[in-house]
Write an enzyme that holds these catalytic residues in place. Structure first.
Site, PDB file in Angstrom:
ATOM      1  N   PRO A  11       0.787  -1.227   0.000  1.00 19.63           N
ATOM      2  CA  PRO A  11       0.000   0.000   0.000  1.00 19.63           C
ATOM      3  C   PRO A  11       0.823   1.282   0.000  1.00 19.63           C
ATOM      4  CG  PRO A  11      -0.129  -1.108   2.123  1.00 19.63           C
ATOM      5  CD  PRO A  11       0.527  -2.061   1.179  1.00 19.63           C
ATOM      6  N   ASN A  12       0.289   2.235  -0.728  1.00 19.90           N
ATOM      7  CA  ASN A  12       0.822   3.604  -0.840  1.00 19.90           C
ATOM      8  C   ASN A  12       2.064   3.707  -1.726  1.00 19.90           C
ATOM      9  OD1 ASN A  12      -1.151   4.865   0.958  1.00 19.90           O
ATOM     10  ND2 ASN A  12      -0.163   3.634   2.540  1.00 19.90           N
ATOM     11  N   ARG A  19       5.207  10.784  -2.651  1.00 21.03           N
ATOM     12  CA  ARG A  19       4.956  10.429  -1.251  1.00 21.03           C
ATOM     13  C   ARG A  19       6.213  10.662  -0.410  1.00 21.03           C
ATOM     14  NH1 ARG A  19       4.872   4.226   1.059  1.00 21.03           N
ATOM     15  NH2 ARG A  19       4.182   4.802   3.140  1.00 21.03           N
ATOM     16  N   TYR A  24      11.282   8.531   0.694  1.00 17.49           N
ATOM     17  CA  TYR A  24      11.170   7.516  -0.359  1.00 17.49           C
ATOM     18  C   TYR A  24      11.770   7.941  -1.701  1.00 17.49           C
ATOM     19  CZ  TYR A  24       8.035   5.396   3.041  1.00 17.49           C
ATOM     20  OH  TYR A  24       7.520   4.837   4.191  1.00 17.49           O
ATOM     21  N   ASN A  75       7.919  -5.840  -1.248  1.00 12.49           N
ATOM     22  CA  ASN A  75       7.893  -4.716  -0.317  1.00 12.49           C
ATOM     23  C   ASN A  75       6.455  -4.632   0.200  1.00 12.49           C
ATOM     24  OD1 ASN A  75       7.852  -2.372   1.114  1.00 12.49           O
ATOM     25  ND2 ASN A  75       8.882  -1.119  -0.438  1.00 12.49           N
ATOM     26  N   ALA A  78       3.264  -1.040   4.605  1.00 16.02           N
ATOM     27  CA  ALA A  78       2.732  -1.052   5.978  1.00 16.02           C
ATOM     28  C   ALA A  78       2.268  -2.437   6.411  1.00 16.02           C
ATOM     29  CB  ALA A  78       1.589  -0.046   6.107  1.00 16.02           C
ATOM     30  N   GLU A  99      12.692  -9.724   1.123  1.00 19.49           N
ATOM     31  CA  GLU A  99      11.860  -8.610   1.595  1.00 19.49           C
ATOM     32  C   GLU A  99      12.651  -7.329   1.404  1.00 19.49           C
ATOM     33  OE1 GLU A  99       9.816  -9.002   5.375  1.00 19.49           O
ATOM     34  OE2 GLU A  99      10.322  -6.922   5.855  1.00 19.49           O
ATOM     35  N   HIS A 101      12.718  -2.932   1.678  1.00 19.27           N
ATOM     36  CA  HIS A 101      12.169  -1.636   2.084  1.00 19.27           C
ATOM     37  C   HIS A 101      13.050  -0.537   1.524  1.00 19.27           C
ATOM     38  CE1 HIS A 101       9.404  -3.643   4.699  1.00 19.27           C
ATOM     39  NE2 HIS A 101      10.408  -4.410   5.090  1.00 19.27           N
ATOM     40  N   ILE A 102      12.405   0.487   1.032  1.00 17.99           N
ATOM     41  CA  ILE A 102      13.136   1.621   0.457  1.00 17.99           C
ATOM     42  C   ILE A 102      13.862   2.367   1.582  1.00 17.99           C
ATOM     43  CG2 ILE A 102      12.840   3.830  -0.740  1.00 17.99           C
ATOM     44  CD1 ILE A 102      10.306   2.467  -2.070  1.00 17.99           C
ATOM     45  N   ARG A 108      13.407   4.302  12.029  1.00 12.47           N
ATOM     46  CA  ARG A 108      12.177   5.086  12.048  1.00 12.47           C
ATOM     47  C   ARG A 108      11.362   4.792  13.321  1.00 12.47           C
ATOM     48  NH1 ARG A 108       9.442   4.629   6.346  1.00 12.47           N
ATOM     49  NH2 ARG A 108       8.258   6.375   7.236  1.00 12.47           N
ATOM     50  N   ARG A 112       7.547   0.491  13.353  1.00 18.19           N
ATOM     51  CA  ARG A 112       8.069  -0.069  12.092  1.00 18.19           C
ATOM     52  C   ARG A 112       9.196  -1.081  12.341  1.00 18.19           C
ATOM     53  NH1 ARG A 112       5.796   3.281   8.130  1.00 18.19           N
ATOM     54  NH2 ARG A 112       5.406   5.360   8.946  1.00 18.19           N
TER      55      ARG A 112
HETATM   56  C1  DQA Z   1       8.352   0.761   3.544  1.00 20.01           C
HETATM   57  C2  DQA Z   1       8.521   0.971   5.049  1.00 20.01           C
HETATM   58  C3  DQA Z   1       7.204   0.752   5.777  1.00 20.01           C
HETATM   59  O1  DQA Z   1       7.361   0.971   7.167  1.00 20.01           O
HETATM   60  C4  DQA Z   1       6.160   1.729   5.274  1.00 20.01           C
HETATM   61  O2  DQA Z   1       4.912   1.472   5.878  1.00 20.01           O
HETATM   62  C5  DQA Z   1       6.047   1.752   3.794  1.00 20.01           C
HETATM   63  C6  DQA Z   1       7.241   1.613   2.978  1.00 20.01           C
HETATM   64  C7  DQA Z   1       9.641   1.107   2.763  1.00 20.01           C
HETATM   65  O3  DQA Z   1       9.712   0.724   1.602  1.00 20.01           O
HETATM   66  O4  DQA Z   1      10.532   1.776   3.287  1.00 20.01           O
HETATM   67  O5  DQA Z   1       4.960   1.965   3.250  1.00 20.01           O
HETATM   68  O6  DQA Z   1       8.072  -0.619   3.315  1.00 20.01           O
END
Ligand code: DQA
Length: 147
Positions: A11-12, A19, A24, A75, A78, A99, A101-102, A108, A112
């Site tokens: 998501p997102n 964003r 990011y 990825n 959330a 897995e 994450h950017i 953070r 998270r």
């Molecule tokens: C994320 C890190 C997560 O905590 C966050 O909710 C995201 C992006 C990252 O790519 O850094 O949406 O997965």
């Protein structure tokens, strides 16, 4: 016969580029997809690159990966921090899982710091920006070449 490498985004991540760019970066999801496709092609692999804001859709794609993928880069965004259901789906995947994450979630907010999904992953890439996806494609390609 070789199967695609799946890259699944949660998501997102459709908002990449606009964003929270200080976290990011400025690369859009479309540009990221093109970057990954170019790298995968160089390494002789096809990609299935998707994004969804829906947990159900991500689970369905993970199910498709069970027999349909040679490698899976995910990825979960959330859902990383909330989804036992995505972890349960990933536990059925036998090809290599990375897995990704950017950002570095450990730098953070405390909420998270816990990932449900890492338990199913061979490897974890975090905090390298969108370039992490290129490293992940290379890592999967290296694993497949070593088979
Ligand atoms: C994320 C890190 C997560 O905590 C966050 O909710 C995201 C992006 C990252 O790519 O850094 O949406 O997965």
């Amino acid at each position: 016969m070789s199967k695609p490498i799946f890259i699944l985004n949660g998501p997102n991540l459709n908002l990449l580029g606009t964003r929270e760019p200080e976290i990011y970066g400025h690369t859009s999801l479309a540009d990221l997809k093109a970057m990954c496709e170019a790298r995968a092609a160089k390494r002789g692999h096809e990609l299935f690159f998707e994004q969804s804001n829906s947990e159900e859709q991500i689970i369905d794609w993970v199910h498709e990966a069970i027999n349909g993928a040679d490698g899976l880069i995910i990825n979960p965004a959330a859902f990383t921090h909330t989804s036992v259901a995505i972890l349960d789906a990933l536990m059925n995947v036998t090809c290599p899982i990375i897995e990704l994450h950017i950002s570095n979630p450990h730098k953070r907010e405390p909420f998270r710091h816990h990932s449900y999904t890492t338990f199913a992953a061979q490897g974890l890439i975090a905090g390298l920006g969108v370039n992490g996806y290129i490293h992940a494609v290379d890592a999967i390609a290296d694993m497949l070449a070593a088979d």
